[in-house]
Write a protein that holds these residues in place. Structure first.
Motif, PDB file in Angstrom:
ATOM      1  N   SER A 184       0.827  -1.208   0.000  1.00 30.10           N
ATOM      2  CA  SER A 184       0.000   0.000   0.000  1.00 30.10           C
ATOM      3  C   SER A 184       0.860   1.256   0.000  1.00 30.10           C
ATOM      4  CB  SER A 184      -0.926  -0.018   1.213  1.00 30.10           C
ATOM      5  OG  SER A 184      -1.728   1.141   1.250  1.00 30.10           O
ATOM      6  N   ILE A 185       1.901   1.277   0.824  1.00 32.45           N
ATOM      7  CA  ILE A 185       2.764   2.447   0.911  1.00 32.45           C
ATOM      8  C   ILE A 185       3.615   2.588  -0.345  1.00 32.45           C
ATOM      9  CG2 ILE A 185       4.649   3.513   2.209  1.00 32.45           C
ATOM     10  CD1 ILE A 185       3.530   2.015   4.695  1.00 32.45           C
ATOM     11  N   ALA A 186       4.241   1.477  -0.767  1.00 32.05           N
ATOM     12  CA  ALA A 186       5.077   1.533  -1.977  1.00 32.05           C
ATOM     13  C   ALA A 186       4.247   1.889  -3.201  1.00 32.05           C
ATOM     14  CB  ALA A 186       5.789   0.199  -2.180  1.00 32.05           C
ATOM     15  N   GLY A 187       3.034   1.352  -3.285  1.00 30.04           N
ATOM     16  CA  GLY A 187       2.164   1.645  -4.419  1.00 30.04           C
ATOM     17  C   GLY A 187       1.711   3.092  -4.432  1.00 30.04           C
ATOM     18  N   ALA A 188       1.433   3.651  -3.261  1.00 31.71           N
ATOM     19  CA  ALA A 188       1.040   5.062  -3.186  1.00 31.71           C
ATOM     20  C   ALA A 188       2.182   5.956  -3.642  1.00 31.71           C
ATOM     21  CB  ALA A 188       0.614   5.407  -1.763  1.00 31.71           C
ATOM     22  N   GLU A 189       3.417   5.626  -3.226  1.00 31.13           N
ATOM     23  CA  GLU A 189       4.578   6.409  -3.661  1.00 31.13           C
ATOM     24  C   GLU A 189       4.747   6.338  -5.179  1.00 31.13           C
ATOM     25  OE1 GLU A 189       7.738   4.650  -1.469  1.00 31.13           O
ATOM     26  OE2 GLU A 189       7.374   5.823   0.351  1.00 31.13           O
ATOM     27  N   ALA A 190       4.648   5.119  -5.740  1.00 29.32           N
ATOM     28  CA  ALA A 190       4.823   4.949  -7.184  1.00 29.32           C
ATOM     29  C   ALA A 190       3.719   5.669  -7.958  1.00 29.32           C
ATOM     30  CB  ALA A 190       4.842   3.466  -7.537  1.00 29.32           C
ATOM     31  N   ALA A 191       2.483   5.589  -7.461  1.00 30.67           N
ATOM     32  CA  ALA A 191       1.374   6.267  -8.136  1.00 30.67           C
ATOM     33  C   ALA A 191       1.552   7.775  -8.084  1.00 30.67           C
ATOM     34  CB  ALA A 191       0.048   5.859  -7.497  1.00 30.67           C
ATOM     35  N   ALA A 192       2.004   8.297  -6.955  1.00 27.74           N
ATOM     36  CA  ALA A 192       2.234   9.738  -6.839  1.00 27.74           C
ATOM     37  C   ALA A 192       3.310  10.201  -7.815  1.00 27.74           C
ATOM     38  CB  ALA A 192       2.621  10.082  -5.406  1.00 27.74           C
ATOM     39  N   ARG A 193       4.382   9.418  -7.937  1.00 28.10           N
ATOM     40  CA  ARG A 193       5.432   9.782  -8.901  1.00 28.10           C
ATOM     41  C   ARG A 193       4.903   9.734 -10.326  1.00 28.10           C
ATOM     42  NH1 ARG A 193       8.760   6.866  -5.180  1.00 28.10           N
ATOM     43  NH2 ARG A 193       8.413   4.938  -6.348  1.00 28.10           N
ATOM     44  N   MET A 194       4.035   8.763 -10.609  1.00 30.62           N
ATOM     45  CA  MET A 194       3.454   8.669 -11.944  1.00 30.62           C
ATOM     46  C   MET A 194       2.574   9.884 -12.240  1.00 30.62           C
ATOM     47  SD  MET A 194       1.069   5.639 -13.516  1.00 30.62           S
ATOM     48  CE  MET A 194       0.972   5.369 -15.295  1.00 30.62           C
ATOM     49  N   ILE A 195       1.800  10.330 -11.261  1.00 34.92           N
ATOM     50  CA  ILE A 195       0.933  11.500 -11.440  1.00 34.92           C
ATOM     51  C   ILE A 195       1.756  12.722 -11.821  1.00 34.92           C
ATOM     52  CG2 ILE A 195      -0.528  13.124 -10.173  1.00 34.92           C
ATOM     53  CD1 ILE A 195      -1.579  10.633  -8.604  1.00 34.92           C
ATOM     54  N   VAL A 196       2.860  12.945 -11.103  1.00 31.73           N
ATOM     55  CA  VAL A 196       3.712  14.109 -11.383  1.00 31.73           C
ATOM     56  C   VAL A 196       4.444  13.921 -12.705  1.00 31.73           C
ATOM     57  CG1 VAL A 196       5.653  15.476 -10.542  1.00 31.73           C
ATOM     58  CG2 VAL A 196       3.962  14.575  -8.922  1.00 31.73           C
ATOM     59  N   ARG A 197       4.985  12.743 -12.929  1.00 38.83           N
ATOM     60  CA  ARG A 197       5.803  12.457 -14.116  1.00 38.83           C
ATOM     61  C   ARG A 197       5.009  12.626 -15.402  1.00 38.83           C
ATOM     62  NH1 ARG A 197      10.388   9.054 -15.687  1.00 38.83           N
ATOM     63  NH2 ARG A 197       9.774   7.365 -17.096  1.00 38.83           N
ATOM     64  N   HIS A 198       3.738  12.254 -15.376  1.00 43.75           N
ATOM     65  CA  HIS A 198       2.920  12.285 -16.589  1.00 43.75           C
ATOM     66  C   HIS A 198       1.958  13.463 -16.629  1.00 43.75           C
ATOM     67  CE1 HIS A 198       4.120   8.416 -18.396  1.00 43.75           C
ATOM     68  NE2 HIS A 198       4.354   8.065 -17.151  1.00 43.75           N
ATOM     69  N   GLY A 199       2.058  14.379 -15.661  1.00 45.13           N
ATOM     70  CA  GLY A 199       1.221  15.572 -15.688  1.00 45.13           C
ATOM     71  C   GLY A 199      -0.257  15.268 -15.590  1.00 45.13           C
ATOM     72  N   ILE A 200      -0.641  14.341 -14.723  1.00 43.34           N
ATOM     73  CA  ILE A 200      -2.036  13.917 -14.607  1.00 43.34           C
ATOM     74  C   ILE A 200      -2.777  14.865 -13.678  1.00 43.34           C
ATOM     75  CG2 ILE A 200      -3.575  12.038 -13.926  1.00 43.34           C
ATOM     76  CD1 ILE A 200      -1.203  10.121 -14.508  1.00 43.34           C
ATOM     77  N   GLY A 201      -3.902  15.393 -14.158  1.00 42.64           N
ATOM     78  CA  GLY A 201      -4.711  16.300 -13.366  1.00 42.64           C
ATOM     79  C   GLY A 201      -6.156  15.846 -13.333  1.00 42.64           C
ATOM     80  N   GLY A 202      -7.006  16.689 -12.748  1.00 38.31           N
ATOM     81  CA  GLY A 202      -8.416  16.350 -12.618  1.00 38.31           C
ATOM     82  C   GLY A 202      -8.651  15.397 -11.462  1.00 38.31           C
ATOM     83  N   SER A 203      -9.667  14.569 -11.602  1.00 36.37           N
ATOM     84  CA  SER A 203     -10.006  13.591 -10.573  1.00 36.37           C
ATOM     85  C   SER A 203      -9.207  12.310 -10.815  1.00 36.37           C
ATOM     86  CB  SER A 203     -11.504  13.288 -10.602  1.00 36.37           C
ATOM     87  OG  SER A 203     -11.853  12.404  -9.561  1.00 36.37           O
ATOM     88  N   ILE A 204      -8.508  11.855  -9.787  1.00 33.52           N
ATOM     89  CA  ILE A 204      -7.627  10.689  -9.896  1.00 33.52           C
ATOM     90  C   ILE A 204      -7.970   9.723  -8.770  1.00 33.52           C
ATOM     91  CG2 ILE A 204      -5.233   9.894  -9.964  1.00 33.52           C
ATOM     92  CD1 ILE A 204      -4.526  12.962 -10.402  1.00 33.52           C
ATOM     93  N   GLY A 205      -8.169   8.469  -9.094  1.00 37.07           N
ATOM     94  CA  GLY A 205      -8.427   7.448  -8.093  1.00 37.07           C
ATOM     95  C   GLY A 205      -7.265   6.469  -8.034  1.00 37.07           C
ATOM     96  N   ILE A 206      -6.775   6.170  -6.840  1.00 40.19           N
ATOM     97  CA  ILE A 206      -5.703   5.190  -6.649  1.00 40.19           C
ATOM     98  C   ILE A 206      -6.282   4.025  -5.867  1.00 40.19           C
ATOM     99  CG2 ILE A 206      -3.388   4.759  -5.768  1.00 40.19           C
ATOM    100  CD1 ILE A 206      -2.845   7.729  -5.881  1.00 40.19           C
ATOM    101  N   ASP A 207      -6.274   2.847  -6.482  1.00 39.23           N
ATOM    102  CA  ASP A 207      -6.816   1.647  -5.850  1.00 39.23           C
ATOM    103  C   ASP A 207      -5.664   0.850  -5.253  1.00 39.23           C
ATOM    104  OD1 ASP A 207      -8.516  -0.317  -5.016  1.00 39.23           O
ATOM    105  OD2 ASP A 207      -8.776  -1.241  -6.983  1.00 39.23           O
ATOM    106  N   LEU A 208      -5.450   1.011  -3.951  1.00 40.25           N
ATOM    107  CA  LEU A 208      -4.378   0.333  -3.242  1.00 40.25           C
ATOM    108  C   LEU A 208      -4.878  -0.990  -2.682  1.00 40.25           C
ATOM    109  CD1 LEU A 208      -3.202   3.475  -1.239  1.00 40.25           C
ATOM    110  CD2 LEU A 208      -2.008   2.468  -3.186  1.00 40.25           C
ATOM    111  N   PRO A 209      -3.973  -1.901  -2.329  1.00 39.80           N
ATOM    112  CA  PRO A 209      -4.419  -3.114  -1.659  1.00 39.80           C
ATOM    113  C   PRO A 209      -5.025  -2.770  -0.301  1.00 39.80           C
ATOM    114  CG  PRO A 209      -2.040  -2.955  -1.593  1.00 39.80           C
ATOM    115  CD  PRO A 209      -2.507  -1.883  -2.523  1.00 39.80           C
ATOM    116  N   THR A 210      -5.933  -3.583   0.152  1.00 37.39           N
ATOM    117  CA  THR A 210      -6.555  -3.352   1.450  1.00 37.39           C
ATOM    118  C   THR A 210      -5.539  -3.588   2.556  1.00 37.39           C
ATOM    119  OG1 THR A 210      -8.688  -4.046   0.574  1.00 37.39           O
ATOM    120  CG2 THR A 210      -8.448  -3.994   2.976  1.00 37.39           C
ATOM    121  N   ALA A 211      -5.142  -2.517   3.229  1.00 37.20           N
ATOM    122  CA  ALA A 211      -4.178  -2.623   4.322  1.00 37.20           C
ATOM    123  C   ALA A 211      -4.939  -2.758   5.636  1.00 37.20           C
ATOM    124  CB  ALA A 211      -3.272  -1.400   4.354  1.00 37.20           C
TER     125      ALA A 211
END
Length: 333
Positions: A184-211
């Motif tokens: 969950s933590i590693a995936g959130a970090e990777a998703a956040a980097r992807m959001i910044v790296r690819h200039g993703i805006g608007g509404s974004i949903g991140i589906d993490l494993p159930t911690a």
């Protein structure tokens, strides 16, 4: 030190913010993007599509934009001055119109900032990359970045991300083989980097494993806060591992560009390769017929490439090649 590398390509301008040899953010500005965010222009309200809420404005330059909310006192056929809040977005089948609002009374007619103007205003160092120079973009992973945007798939230690574009939001699914809390933590970090790296805006949903623990869910949310720059809003990670982020959206993200217009994106990438292909004499560009068709439809692209390389070009469609599988050959390698 982070540095923007900017390249004024054929059909598009492109830039990447490179830090420690890695692309941490990137943008593309295509020559058919239409009116830019921040532009203030005059037009006419040609249609009310949702009474009291939304309408269609035809600008004096001919482009149609959606206006929301509808300004009070303006009826169909009425003149008004609008500010572009968000540029048009490429989508499979059709583009989503640019979004506008009524401009403030004191606003003057103005063009929205270009990519290079936005980079200079950012305060970061900016360096222009020329075709005869070593390819700093490619050395930092430009092709890999485009592949990520095209497929929506990104690997990280312990798992991977899969991005899906929907009309409502951009969804990022996290999967992997770490234990749920760590993933969950590693995936959130990777998703956040992807959001910044690819200039993703608007509404974004991140589906993490159930911690299982609240502490792990909070750590995942804090990882997003550390990586994604303000301003943005987010929810907490709920018990099912879902986190929603809302960022300002001024223009298309890289995945929206490449997935919304795969032929045009592949054509521009191939022109970049052609400009950098060593050798002399005629350059033959071979690619999927759809990609070749896009280049053939733009004689200005062809003329600019021939001018830059000082040689004629030839186009060769090959149905055996994938859209992203084109190549360029010099007559005298």
């Amino acid at each position: 030190m982070a540095e923007w590398i900017y390249e004024d390509g054929i059909g598009e301008a492109r830039a990447a913010l490179i830090e420690d040899g890695v692309i941490v953010a990137a943008e593309i500005e295509a020559d058919d993007d239409g009116i830019a965010a921040g532009t203030i222009a005059e037009g006419r309200l040609v249609k009310i599509t949702v009474p009291g809420r939304r309408g269609l404005v035809r600008l004096d330059g001919g482009e149609e934009v959606q206006i929301e909310p509808l300004p009070r006192g303006v009826t169909e056929g009425g003149r008004l001055v609008v500010e572009i809040r968000r540029a048009a977005l490429p989508e499979p089948g059709r583009a989503k119109l640019a979004l506008a609002r009524q401009a403030s009374p004191e606003a003057g007619i103005a063009q929205g900032p270009t990519l290079i103007e936005r980079l200079h205003a950012s305060g970061d160092a900016v360096r222009r990359l020329m075709a005869h120079e070593a390819d700093a973009l490619e050395a930092a992973g430009w092709s890999e970045l485009l592949e990520e945007a095209r497929t929506g798939e990104v690997a990280f230690p312990g798992g991977g991300l899969r991005l899906s574009l929907t009309p409502a939001m951009t969804l990022i699914d996290v999967d992997g083989w770490l234990d749920p809390a760590a993933l969950s933590i590693a995936g959130a970090e990777a998703a956040a980097r992807m959001i910044v790296r690819h200039g993703i805006g608007g509404s974004i949903g991140i589906d993490l494993p159930t911690a299982g623990s609240k502490a792990a869910r909070q750590a995942a949310a804090e990882a997003v806060d550390t990586i994604v720059p303000q301003p943005f809003e987010r929810t907490a990670v709920n018990g099912f591992g879902f986190l929603q982020i809302v960022r300002r959206r001024l223009r298309a993200s890289l995945p929206e560009r490449l997935q919304g217009d795969p032929l045009g994106s592949a054509a521009r990438a191939l022109l970049r390769r052609a400009e950098r292909t060593p050798g002399s004499g005629m350059r033959t560009i071979s690619s999927h017929p759809g990609v070749i068709g896009r280049i053939a439809d733009r004689p200005d692209w062809q003329a600019e490439l021939a001018r830059r390389i000082g040689a004629p070009i030839a186009l060769r469609p090959d149905a055996r090649l994938a859209i992203s599988g084109g190549h360029v050959d010099a007559e005298n390698p």
